[in-house]
Design an enzyme around this catalytic site. Sequence first.
Site, PDB file in Angstrom:
ATOM      1  N   LYS A 255       5.155  -0.872   0.833  1.00 46.51           N
ATOM      2  CA  LYS A 255       4.680  -1.611   2.208  1.00 46.51           C
ATOM      3  C   LYS A 255       4.687  -3.109   1.829  1.00 46.51           C
ATOM      4  O   LYS A 255       3.898  -3.352   0.874  1.00 46.51           O
ATOM      5  CB  LYS A 255       3.625  -0.817   2.385  1.00 46.51           C
ATOM      6  CG  LYS A 255       2.846  -1.835   3.921  1.00 46.51           C
ATOM      7  CD  LYS A 255       1.730  -1.016   4.227  1.00 46.51           C
ATOM      8  CE  LYS A 255       1.079  -1.780   5.307  1.00 46.51           C
ATOM      9  NZ  LYS A 255      -0.366  -1.203   5.635  1.00 46.51           N
ATOM     10  N   LYS A 267      -7.858  -6.779  14.109  1.00 44.09           N
ATOM     11  CA  LYS A 267      -8.921  -6.490  13.022  1.00 44.09           C
ATOM     12  C   LYS A 267     -10.311  -7.545  13.375  1.00 44.09           C
ATOM     13  O   LYS A 267     -10.062  -8.551  13.963  1.00 44.09           O
ATOM     14  CB  LYS A 267      -8.577  -6.596  12.132  1.00 44.09           C
ATOM     15  CG  LYS A 267      -7.543  -5.407  11.467  1.00 44.09           C
ATOM     16  CD  LYS A 267      -7.442  -5.672   9.872  1.00 44.09           C
ATOM     17  CE  LYS A 267      -6.202  -4.801   9.400  1.00 44.09           C
ATOM     18  NZ  LYS A 267      -6.648  -3.290   9.263  1.00 44.09           N
ATOM     19  N   ASP A 337      -2.235  -1.600  14.823  1.00 42.24           N
ATOM     20  CA  ASP A 337      -2.865  -1.994  13.413  1.00 42.24           C
ATOM     21  C   ASP A 337      -2.479  -0.618  12.513  1.00 42.24           C
ATOM     22  O   ASP A 337      -2.570  -0.747  11.279  1.00 42.24           O
ATOM     23  CB  ASP A 337      -4.321  -1.931  13.446  1.00 42.24           C
ATOM     24  CG  ASP A 337      -5.046  -2.646  12.424  1.00 42.24           C
ATOM     25  OD1 ASP A 337      -4.361  -3.003  11.430  1.00 42.24           O
ATOM     26  OD2 ASP A 337      -6.136  -2.383  12.207  1.00 42.24           O
ATOM     27  N   GLU A 339       0.627  -0.224  11.573  1.00 44.05           N
ATOM     28  CA  GLU A 339       1.734  -0.695  11.262  1.00 44.05           C
ATOM     29  C   GLU A 339       2.604  -0.262  10.051  1.00 44.05           C
ATOM     30  O   GLU A 339       3.617  -0.233   9.989  1.00 44.05           O
ATOM     31  CB  GLU A 339       1.636  -2.408  11.345  1.00 44.05           C
ATOM     32  CG  GLU A 339       1.431  -3.129  10.175  1.00 44.05           C
ATOM     33  CD  GLU A 339       0.222  -2.818   9.487  1.00 44.05           C
ATOM     34  OE1 GLU A 339      -0.800  -2.164  10.271  1.00 44.05           O
ATOM     35  OE2 GLU A 339      -0.237  -2.818   8.358  1.00 44.05           O
ATOM     36  N   ARG A 341       2.871   2.301   8.629  1.00 39.93           N
ATOM     37  CA  ARG A 341       3.831   3.669   8.593  1.00 39.93           C
ATOM     38  C   ARG A 341       4.914   3.346   9.400  1.00 39.93           C
ATOM     39  O   ARG A 341       5.909   3.913   9.384  1.00 39.93           O
ATOM     40  CB  ARG A 341       2.807   4.595   9.315  1.00 39.93           C
ATOM     41  CG  ARG A 341       2.054   4.432  10.591  1.00 39.93           C
ATOM     42  CD  ARG A 341       1.150   5.317  11.042  1.00 39.93           C
ATOM     43  NE  ARG A 341      -0.254   5.024  10.456  1.00 39.93           N
ATOM     44  CZ  ARG A 341      -1.356   5.684  10.713  1.00 39.93           C
ATOM     45  NH1 ARG A 341      -1.416   6.809  11.287  1.00 39.93           N
ATOM     46  NH2 ARG A 341      -2.450   5.070  10.058  1.00 39.93           N
TER      47      ARG A 341
HETATM   48  N1  BES Z   1      -3.556  -2.276   5.842  1.00 40.94           N
HETATM   49  C1  BES Z   1      -4.339  -1.355   6.619  1.00 40.94           C
HETATM   50  C2  BES Z   1      -5.091  -0.421   5.733  1.00 40.94           C
HETATM   51  C3  BES Z   1      -6.194  -1.058   5.055  1.00 40.94           C
HETATM   52  C4  BES Z   1      -7.573  -1.282   5.722  1.00 40.94           C
HETATM   53  C5  BES Z   1      -6.240  -1.100   3.643  1.00 40.94           C
HETATM   54  C6  BES Z   1      -8.424  -2.018   4.858  1.00 40.94           C
HETATM   55  C7  BES Z   1      -7.280  -1.424   3.191  1.00 40.94           C
HETATM   56  C8  BES Z   1      -8.467  -1.869   3.703  1.00 40.94           C
HETATM   57  C9  BES Z   1      -3.615  -0.569   7.593  1.00 40.94           C
HETATM   58  O1  BES Z   1      -2.336  -1.368   8.189  1.00 40.94           O
HETATM   59  C10 BES Z   1      -4.619  -0.178   8.994  1.00 40.94           C
HETATM   60  O2  BES Z   1      -4.875  -1.296   9.563  1.00 40.94           O
HETATM   61  N2  BES Z   1      -4.857   1.077   8.949  1.00 40.94           N
HETATM   62  C11 BES Z   1      -5.801   1.498  10.132  1.00 40.94           C
HETATM   63  C12 BES Z   1      -5.159   2.622  10.520  1.00 40.94           C
HETATM   64  C13 BES Z   1      -5.875   3.021  12.117  1.00 40.94           C
HETATM   65  C14 BES Z   1      -5.531   2.017  12.955  1.00 40.94           C
HETATM   66  C15 BES Z   1      -5.226   4.243  12.661  1.00 40.94           C
HETATM   67  C16 BES Z   1      -6.888   1.722   9.488  1.00 40.94           C
HETATM   68  O3  BES Z   1      -7.020   2.069   8.361  1.00 40.94           O
HETATM   69  O4  BES Z   1      -8.047   1.324  10.104  1.00 40.94           O
HETATM   70 ZN    ZN Z   2      -1.569  -2.742   7.015  1.00 39.11          ZN
HETATM   71 MN    MN Z   3      -3.002  -2.490  10.113  1.00 38.77          MN
END
Ligand code: BES
Ligand code: ZN
Ligand code: MN
Length: 504
Positions: A255, A267, A337, A339, A341
């Site tokens: 990724k 965020k 968010d 993104e 996947r």
């Molecule tokens: N890059 C983030 C995941 C992440 C968040 C890794 C904080 C480490 C610390 C990913 O793109 C993301 O934002 N995932 C969301 C998914 C949700 C919207 C289903 C998440 O984990 O909040």
């Molecule tokens: Zn991310």
């Molecule tokens: Mn994200």
Amino acid sequence: MNFELKTLGLAAAAADKCDALVVLVPQGGVAGTDALSRWIADALKAGDLEPQPGKLLIHYRCAAAAAQRLVLAGVGDGSARAVRKAVEAAVGALKDEPVRRLCLCWVAKPEAVTGAAVRAALVAVADASYRYTTTKPKAEGRKLARVTIGVPKLDAALKKAFDRGVAAVAGIELAKEWGNRPGNHATPAMLADAAKALARLPRIRCEVLGPREVERLGMGALLAVAQGSSEPLRFIVLKYQGGPRAAAPVVLVGKGITFDSGGISIKPAPEMDEMKFDMCGAASVLGVFRALGELQPALNVVGLIPSSENLPDGRAVKPGDVVTSLSGQTIEILNTDAEGRLILCDALAYAERFKPRAVIDIATLTGACIIALGHLRSAMYATDEALAQALEASGEAALDPCWRMPLDDDYAEGLKTQFADVANVAGRPGGSITAAKFLQRFAGAYPWAHLDIAGTAWKSGAAKGATGRPVGLLLDYLLDQEQKVAQAKATPSKVATKKVAHRS
Ligand code: BES
Ligand code: ZN
Ligand code: MN
């Protein structure tokens, strides 16, 4: 940093005029009769040195050693894990000292110093002396320039472990460098240039696709993520060919979100800067290729890096938008968010064309993964038992552990939607698992594994920085695969012969 490995008893190490001599002292003490051994025995007897890993006794111009600084470091049972802890403490204590030449040796019988311990020592020296300087032009870099690892008795197995360790360090440091760079110093185009630079190493080739090619291919999910950013996306294809042309490769997918603001589903501000680390999966793929270039193993590996920013904008993808992925499946983007996947699903579909023996994706995918496993183990998902076991074993061997998570189909219920083949999010419960279930839909007929490294790829707080994980795990897995391929060739079974014929 230069590493060398040689046979070095305690008496010889004591005569080495280096800036610092680190001696690893196990439980059970010292048997030697040389001056340094006697000095260590005294310190143990007086209770001034405890042999537990992490405990240190530091001495300046000790009469028993030629080095300026002598560091005695407890190493407990002498296991690889204990060696890592001891060396991190010892080298960490010297980090701000003017130490250019370091010598590290063991108080131990030859059989007690294993390849795993040597590799752990190398990785720990590098970790504890690492300094990021790219965007700090006035900062001093690492002072340490030469490291001698002295073992009681050098043999082929230790030499091999040493070579692996040196390559792992080079890979881990490249992954840290790119992970640590801020988003404006690590754009998708810059990541692609880093990948192209790796193609200078023997047997590595690199091809980079831009927005037009990606659109022509039909990667609608990757395009959707990138459309909110003015930095053009990149789709990076790295190939390491060390095996026969027809041999099926292992494909690594990383990724490469160079900054994740969340997009329209933006965020919150606190810690948002840490989303520069959202390309640590990509950085680990670059790191693995760096190490492969060094070691030149007889196997084929493909690295795929979909790379983009995720930003809000007038042209950005919106919650509710439906896009068509490379696989043909439509996706309702309920949360912009989620993104990672989206960019990975197109890469997983693309991977099919290499007829891979296995595909492993590596991603800082979900915050939920941190809730599940914390910062110690990466989450590992796999559709194939042998692959799962191999990754588990490599994680333990490289001290870069992972933990297998479930893939029950019922976890995919929440991804159902009225408006597309699949939604990109389910509810909050089991968030790392539902993300894996989403990806699984796009994994082709090949054995597939997914590593969610959200908790392990970087550290927050005062020691904020990329860890270089899981380069160690991946490298160990790939080199074991090399051995398995070689063994299969030496003893061809009916099944193996049939497979080769089918693939050529
Ligand atoms: N890059 C983030 C995941 C992440 C968040 C890794 C904080 C480490 C610390 C990913 O793109 C993301 O934002 N995932 C969301 C998914 C949700 C919207 C289903 C998440 O984990 O909040
Ligand atoms: Zn991310
Ligand atoms: Mn994200």
